[in-house]
Design an enzyme around this catalytic site. Structure first.
Site, PDB file in Angstrom:
ATOM      1  N   ASN A   1     -10.296  -2.855   2.628  1.00 18.12           N
ATOM      2  CA  ASN A   1     -10.007  -2.841   1.201  1.00 18.12           C
ATOM      3  C   ASN A   1     -11.289  -2.582   0.425  1.00 18.12           C
ATOM      4  O   ASN A   1     -12.382  -2.588   1.007  1.00 18.12           O
ATOM      5  CB  ASN A   1      -9.436  -4.197   0.761  1.00 18.12           C
ATOM      6  CG  ASN A   1      -7.947  -4.346   1.092  1.00 18.12           C
ATOM      7  OD1 ASN A   1      -7.247  -3.367   1.342  1.00 18.12           O
ATOM      8  ND2 ASN A   1      -7.473  -5.576   1.098  1.00 18.12           N
TER       9      ASN A   1
ATOM     10  N   HIS B   1       0.832  -1.220   0.000  1.00 20.24           N
ATOM     11  CA  HIS B   1       0.000   0.000   0.000  1.00 20.24           C
ATOM     12  C   HIS B   1       0.866   1.270   0.000  1.00 20.24           C
ATOM     13  O   HIS B   1       0.516   2.264   0.620  1.00 20.24           O
ATOM     14  CB  HIS B   1      -0.937   0.029   1.211  1.00 20.24           C
ATOM     15  CG  HIS B   1      -1.931  -1.091   1.245  1.00 20.24           C
ATOM     16  ND1 HIS B   1      -3.226  -0.949   0.790  1.00 20.24           N
ATOM     17  CD2 HIS B   1      -1.828  -2.371   1.682  1.00 20.24           C
ATOM     18  CE1 HIS B   1      -3.883  -2.100   0.957  1.00 20.24           C
ATOM     19  NE2 HIS B   1      -3.051  -2.982   1.488  1.00 20.24           N
TER      20      HIS B   1
ATOM     21  N   TYR C   1       1.198  -4.039  11.857  1.00 18.15           N
ATOM     22  CA  TYR C   1       1.200  -2.628  11.453  1.00 18.15           C
ATOM     23  C   TYR C   1       2.144  -1.780  12.307  1.00 18.15           C
ATOM     24  O   TYR C   1       3.005  -1.062  11.792  1.00 18.15           O
ATOM     25  CB  TYR C   1      -0.228  -2.074  11.471  1.00 18.15           C
ATOM     26  CG  TYR C   1      -1.052  -2.646  10.330  1.00 18.15           C
ATOM     27  CD1 TYR C   1      -1.354  -1.885   9.212  1.00 18.15           C
ATOM     28  CD2 TYR C   1      -1.501  -3.960  10.344  1.00 18.15           C
ATOM     29  CE1 TYR C   1      -2.088  -2.404   8.151  1.00 18.15           C
ATOM     30  CE2 TYR C   1      -2.225  -4.495   9.297  1.00 18.15           C
ATOM     31  CZ  TYR C   1      -2.519  -3.714   8.201  1.00 18.15           C
ATOM     32  OH  TYR C   1      -3.224  -4.232   7.153  1.00 18.15           O
TER      33      TYR C   1
HETATM   34  C1  HEM Z   1      -7.767  -8.516   5.052  1.00 25.65           C
HETATM   35  C2  HEM Z   1      -6.539  -8.367   4.791  1.00 25.65           C
HETATM   36  C3  HEM Z   1      -5.848  -7.042   4.748  1.00 25.65           C
HETATM   37  C4  HEM Z   1      -6.331  -5.793   4.491  1.00 25.65           C
HETATM   38  C5  HEM Z   1      -7.747  -5.398   4.208  1.00 25.65           C
HETATM   39  C6  HEM Z   1      -5.231  -4.872   4.583  1.00 25.65           C
HETATM   40  C7  HEM Z   1      -5.331  -3.506   4.387  1.00 25.65           C
HETATM   41  C8  HEM Z   1      -4.293  -2.627   4.444  1.00 25.65           C
HETATM   42  C9  HEM Z   1      -4.353  -1.228   4.119  1.00 25.65           C
HETATM   43  C10 HEM Z   1      -5.592  -0.486   3.685  1.00 25.65           C
HETATM   44  C11 HEM Z   1      -3.116  -0.719   4.269  1.00 25.65           C
HETATM   45  C12 HEM Z   1      -2.718   0.698   3.964  1.00 25.65           C
HETATM   46  C13 HEM Z   1      -2.834   1.556   5.163  1.00 25.65           C
HETATM   47  C14 HEM Z   1      -2.503   2.962   4.803  1.00 25.65           C
HETATM   48  O1  HEM Z   1      -3.221   3.550   3.974  1.00 25.65           O
HETATM   49  O2  HEM Z   1      -1.537   3.500   5.354  1.00 25.65           O
HETATM   50  C15 HEM Z   1      -2.269  -1.779   4.689  1.00 25.65           C
HETATM   51  C16 HEM Z   1      -0.945  -1.652   4.948  1.00 25.65           C
HETATM   52  C17 HEM Z   1      -0.216  -2.648   5.452  1.00 25.65           C
HETATM   53  N1  HEM Z   1      -0.636  -3.943   5.712  1.00 25.65           N
HETATM   54 FE1  HEM Z   1      -2.388  -4.727   5.387  1.00 25.65          FE
HETATM   55  N2  HEM Z   1      -4.116  -5.555   4.893  1.00 25.65           N
HETATM   56  C18 HEM Z   1      -4.464  -6.898   5.023  1.00 25.65           C
HETATM   57  C19 HEM Z   1      -3.672  -7.915   5.379  1.00 25.65           C
HETATM   58  C20 HEM Z   1      -2.475  -7.735   5.924  1.00 25.65           C
HETATM   59  C21 HEM Z   1      -1.731  -8.750   6.583  1.00 25.65           C
HETATM   60  C22 HEM Z   1      -2.197 -10.193   6.789  1.00 25.65           C
HETATM   61  C23 HEM Z   1      -0.588  -8.181   6.991  1.00 25.65           C
HETATM   62  C24 HEM Z   1       0.550  -8.797   7.740  1.00 25.65           C
HETATM   63  C25 HEM Z   1       0.448  -9.871   8.465  1.00 25.65           C
HETATM   64  C26 HEM Z   1      -0.597  -6.793   6.552  1.00 25.65           C
HETATM   65  C27 HEM Z   1       0.417  -5.890   6.717  1.00 25.65           C
HETATM   66  C28 HEM Z   1       0.414  -4.601   6.264  1.00 25.65           C
HETATM   67  C29 HEM Z   1       1.543  -3.719   6.350  1.00 25.65           C
HETATM   68  C30 HEM Z   1       2.908  -4.068   6.903  1.00 25.65           C
HETATM   69  C31 HEM Z   1       1.145  -2.480   5.840  1.00 25.65           C
HETATM   70  C32 HEM Z   1       1.975  -1.213   5.723  1.00 25.65           C
HETATM   71  C33 HEM Z   1       1.625  -0.354   6.916  1.00 25.65           C
HETATM   72  C34 HEM Z   1       2.399   0.940   6.996  1.00 25.65           C
HETATM   73  O3  HEM Z   1       3.599   0.960   6.676  1.00 25.65           O
HETATM   74  O4  HEM Z   1       1.807   1.949   7.396  1.00 25.65           O
HETATM   75  N3  HEM Z   1      -1.777  -6.559   5.937  1.00 25.65           N
HETATM   76  N4  HEM Z   1      -3.018  -2.948   4.794  1.00 25.65           N
END
Ligand code: HEM
Length: 821
Positions: free
Chosen positions: A261, A188, A475
């Protein structure tokens, strides 16, 4: 040194007795109070404090500490009966503010320090006004506030001499510049944000005590960030990809982040596979290609070995993955969460955001072309709409159900690859979100904002979804790297509007300046503060979790129903209109044609045979391969699904209000244009809320047939046809001739046609339509509702028809596969 009198310091002595302390005793007390490394055996006499701050502080600190002879809550930390009745922490009110102060000099204020800290208040939180910078009328300064006399030249030894190391102004400027970049998000990375508010329609206290839902009309500020997943920070907006839809609610009981999402399911079921998924979809590590695209070997290799991704692949290959605008897409919390009311009753819940403008998408070829001409297409669209006062709006819908209901479902609600069909649990609309303010500064707000799936408030709780569990950890962990330490929650965009008080201290870039010496709990030296909130005010985890009851063993295994990988993939495909099904097929074909290893392609088709045999057969044909045998299933006979079709899953189910507000319309112009009909069309579009732009061969003024002057907004070169939602071709023989002579015009027109957009050709411009070889009828011989050829005399009627046809968004009846020559 004065001698101590053991009698007068006895713990039994009364304040009255103490106030009668002798001058010698008072001196002794004062001396003791100023000592920072050892204390008196007995408290100083009350009388010693009068008019003497250090002594008074020692006296008040003693009284405060003595007010808590023991930790009264200790016995209640044990036993199951106490688990649901956590008491509030013990607290004592200090006799004065002195014991809480770090220094007795805190009253000495200056322009920098301000005055003494406001009692009981954390001044680092609150609105962003305190950190907004406006340089109007100000001189340029260094970071130390020193005025910079010359910002053009470095300090040199002579006009042609070497630059001096002494030039602290140059060095400060360059050094700061050298460190401007921070790591981008791992996923993202590419996103756009906006501020706004959430307004609750009705109290939801029956289901939840969560702050935003407490009463009708309650308004909670929000910051929202939309994003793509796979691409890097500077990648194109219109990639085929899932879109992030992350909402930070600044509630009066702390921040709640609904990090969702634009698709309600996910590729994987367990966070253990998230790094694998992301490594597979990102550019391949040896040559770092392709950027922002899933159409490559490693992605399809991985997902074809993970059949639980089939449902999500259907969504990702659908037009949902190429939205027309962030303003026109749904959002989903994806996981099943819990709502908890004041009585401690819990309900299961799925979150849905529904755009007021309806759900609309691009077509693939258009998305590809836009990514070249305007990689910021979605960012620009969001920014321009908000700045124009056309505030995007979504309604929040909840699917609320009980654990007992969930147990009977044919699927497992802990499985993030499954939806709860709306036929089983209807979506209840509970409020609206309006985005009404663009950020002041992209970096400070959109880049530094840190969403986290673990940020919940009292009244919201998690389920045992194993994907969610990983997110709860991931996160904050990644943000510690990205934002350079553990204090990013203090960045203005992340700070809650609710008070923050705890004993966390120090770390890089600490903003808060804590008074006092107490950074632990329990304490008596700060009167027990900050004290634990207890169940009545604080967050408590819901204890009763039926989803955990099956087994108390430590295991690495999935529940049985997680093995049904295809039923809901089929449900999704079957619920699409024929046009959407065709687009899904085209997307699979495109992506798989980019796969270089036939065995990978074969595995995908073999897997799809289990979900949508007709789609798999078509793909095999289109990819020039033999139809493989279906992939072995993990579960041969899954439970019978409750529904075979769910119309709500189609994009077409949410057309919006049919209006054309904010839609961009190209009105082509050239000298000799017939001004009267042009004027009518532009006025009618503006009145309907659309954004007409006059597009000519060059910028400047275009002279109409009757000498009218029109300012050209954009050129055929800088604003190609695929950037617009609709097209108006003008009347006027000379103008038509001039446009016809420019090959851009015909390309413009053809793109508009092949992307199924509405075209209005006034008067003489029907020659352009003919010249571009635009078919006059649809492939099935019917009239084309999106192609309006009109005499300029009947302009009014034609314009009405044009606006109504634009409200249909697209005219897919034109589509042919492949496009007709
Ligand atoms: C239903 C599954 C998931 C959804 C809906 C989702 C949604 C999101 C969204 C919307 C962001 C962007 C946030 C922003 O705008 O700053 C994000 C970032 C991120 N997500 Fe997910 N994610 C999912 C699954 C996962 C999983 C399973 C992991 C790890 C185990 C993960 C790790 C991350 C990481 C590391 C970021 C970057 C955060 C940052 O640097 O600020 N996500 N995710």
């Amino acid at each position: 040194m004065a001698k101590k009198n053991p009698t007068s310091f006895s713990p039994a002595s009364s304040p009255a007795a103490r106030s009668a302390a002798s001058p010698a005793e008072i001196d002794a007390a004062r001396a003791a109070a100023r000592n920072t490394d050892s204390g008196p055996a007995s408290p100083p006499p009350e009388a010693a404090g009068r008019g003497d701050a250090p002594t008074q502080k020692a006296i008040d600190t003693q009284a405060l500490a003595a007010g808590m002879p023991s930790n009264p809550n200790k016995p209640l930390e044990h036993g199951e009966a106490n688990a649901q009745a956590t008491p509030a922490g013990a607290t004592v009110t200090p006799p004065s503010r002195l014991p809480g102060a770090s220094t007795l000099s805190e009253h000495n204020d200056s322009d920098k320090t301000g005055t003494v800290a406001p009692e009981g208040v954390n001044a680092t939180i609150g609105t962003l006004d305190r950190v907004r910078v406006d340089s109007s009328g100000q001189v340029l300064t260094t970071n130390q506030g020193v005025g910079i006399a010359d910002n053009q030249n470095s300090l040199k030894a002579g006009a042609r001499g070497p630059v001096l190391l002494e030039d602290f102004i140059l060095r400060e400027k360059i050094t700061h510049f050298d460190h401007e970049r921070i790591p981008e998000r791992i996923v993202h990375a590419r996103g756009s944000g906006a501020h706004g508010f959430f307004e609750c329609y009705e109290p939801l206290t029956e289901f939840t005590k969560a702050a935003p839902f407490k009463e009708a009309g309650k308004v909670t500020p929000v910051f929202v960030r939309f994003s793509t997943v796979a691409g890097e920070r500077g990648s194109k907006d219109t990639a085929r990809d899932v879109r992030g839809f992350a909402v930070k609610f600044y509630t009066d009981e702390g921040n709640w982040d609904l990090v969702g999402n634009n698709m309600p399911v996910f590729f994987i079921q367990d966070a253990m596979k998230f790094p694998d998924l992301v490594h597979a979809v990102k550019p391949e590590p040896h040559h770092q290609m392709p950027q922002a695209a899933s159409a490559h070997d490693t992605f399809w290799d991985f997902v074809s070995l993970m059949p639980e991704s089939t449902h999500m692949l259907m969504w990702q290959m659908s037009d949902r993955a190429i939205p027309r605008s962030y303003r026109m897409m749904q959002g989903f919390g994806v996981h099943t969460f819990r709502l908890v009311n004041e009585e401690g009753e819990a309900f299961l819940v799925k979150f849905h955001w529904q755009p007021k403008l309806g759900t609309h998408s691009l077509v693939w070829e258009e998305a590809v072309k836009i990514s070249g001409a305007d990689p910021d297409f979605h960012r620009r669209d969001l920014w321009e709409a908000i700045d124009a006062g056309e505030y995007p709006e979504w309604e929040l819908g909840l699917q609320i159900f009980t654990e007992e209901q969930a147990e009977k479902f044919s699927f497992d609600i802990l499985d993030a690859t499954k939806i709860v069909p709306e036929e089983l649990v209807p979506v209840r609309i509970v409020g609206r979100m309006v985005l009404n303010r663009n950020p002041d500064n992209f970096f400070a707000e959109t880049e530094q904002v840190a969403f986290c799936a673990a940020h919940v408030v009292p009244g919201i709780d998690f389920t045992n979804d194993p994907l969610l569990a990983g997110r709860i950890h991931s996160y904050v962990d990644t943000q510690i790297s990205r934002l350079g330490g553990p204090n990013f929650h203090e960045l203005p965009i992340n700070a809650p509007i609710a008070q923050v008080h705890n004993n966390q201290r120090d770390g890089m870039h600490r903003q808060a300046i804590h008074r006092g010496r107490v950074a632990y709990e329990p304490n008596s030296l700060a009167g027990g503060c900050p004290f634990q909130a207890g169940a009545a005010q604080g967050f408590t985890s819901i204890a009763r979790r039926l989803d955990a009851k099956e087994s108390a063993d430590k295991v690495r295994i999935k529940p049985e129903k997680f093995a049904d990988h295809y039923t809901q993939a089929r449900l999704f495909f079957e619920s699409q209109t024929p046009v959407e099904q065709a687009h899904i097929g085209n997307a699979f074909r495109f992506e798989l044609s980019k796969v270089t290893v036939p065995a990978v392609r074969e595995r995908v088709v073999a897997s799809l045979l289990n979900a949508a045999p007709e789609l798999a057969q078509r793909l095999a044909q289109d990819l020039g391969m033999e139809l493989p045998a279906p992939l072995p299933k993990a579960l041969e006979t899954p439970a019978t699904p409750e529904v075979d079709q769910s119309p709500a899953l189609s994009l077409m189910a949410r057309p919006g209000d049919g209006g054309i507000r904010t839609r961009k319309v190209a009105v082509l112009v050239a000298n000799g244009v017939e001004g009267a009909s042009l004027g009518k069309v532009v006025s009618a579009l503006v009145a309907a809320g659309a954004v007409p732009r006059l597009v000519g061969a060059r910028l400047g003024t275009c002279i109409g047939a009757a000498g009218e002057r029109f300012a050209v907004d954009a050129t055929l070169e800088n604003s190609p046809g695929f950037l617009f939602d609709a097209l108006v071709l003008p009347d006027g023989a000379a103008a038509v001739e001039a446009l016809d002579a420019d090959a851009h015009t015909l390309e413009f027109l053809r793109d508009q046609y092949w992307h199924c957009k509405t075209i209005l050709a006034l008067g003489a411009s029907d020659a352009l339509v003919a010249q571009a070889q635009i078919p006059m009828t649809l492939p099935d011989g019917a009239g084309d509702p999106g192609l309006i050829l009109a005499d300029a005399v009947d302009a009014e009627e034609a314009i009405d028809a044009f606006i109504a046809a634009m409200g249909q968004h697209r005219h897919f009846g034109r589509e042919n596969d492949p496009p007709a020559a």
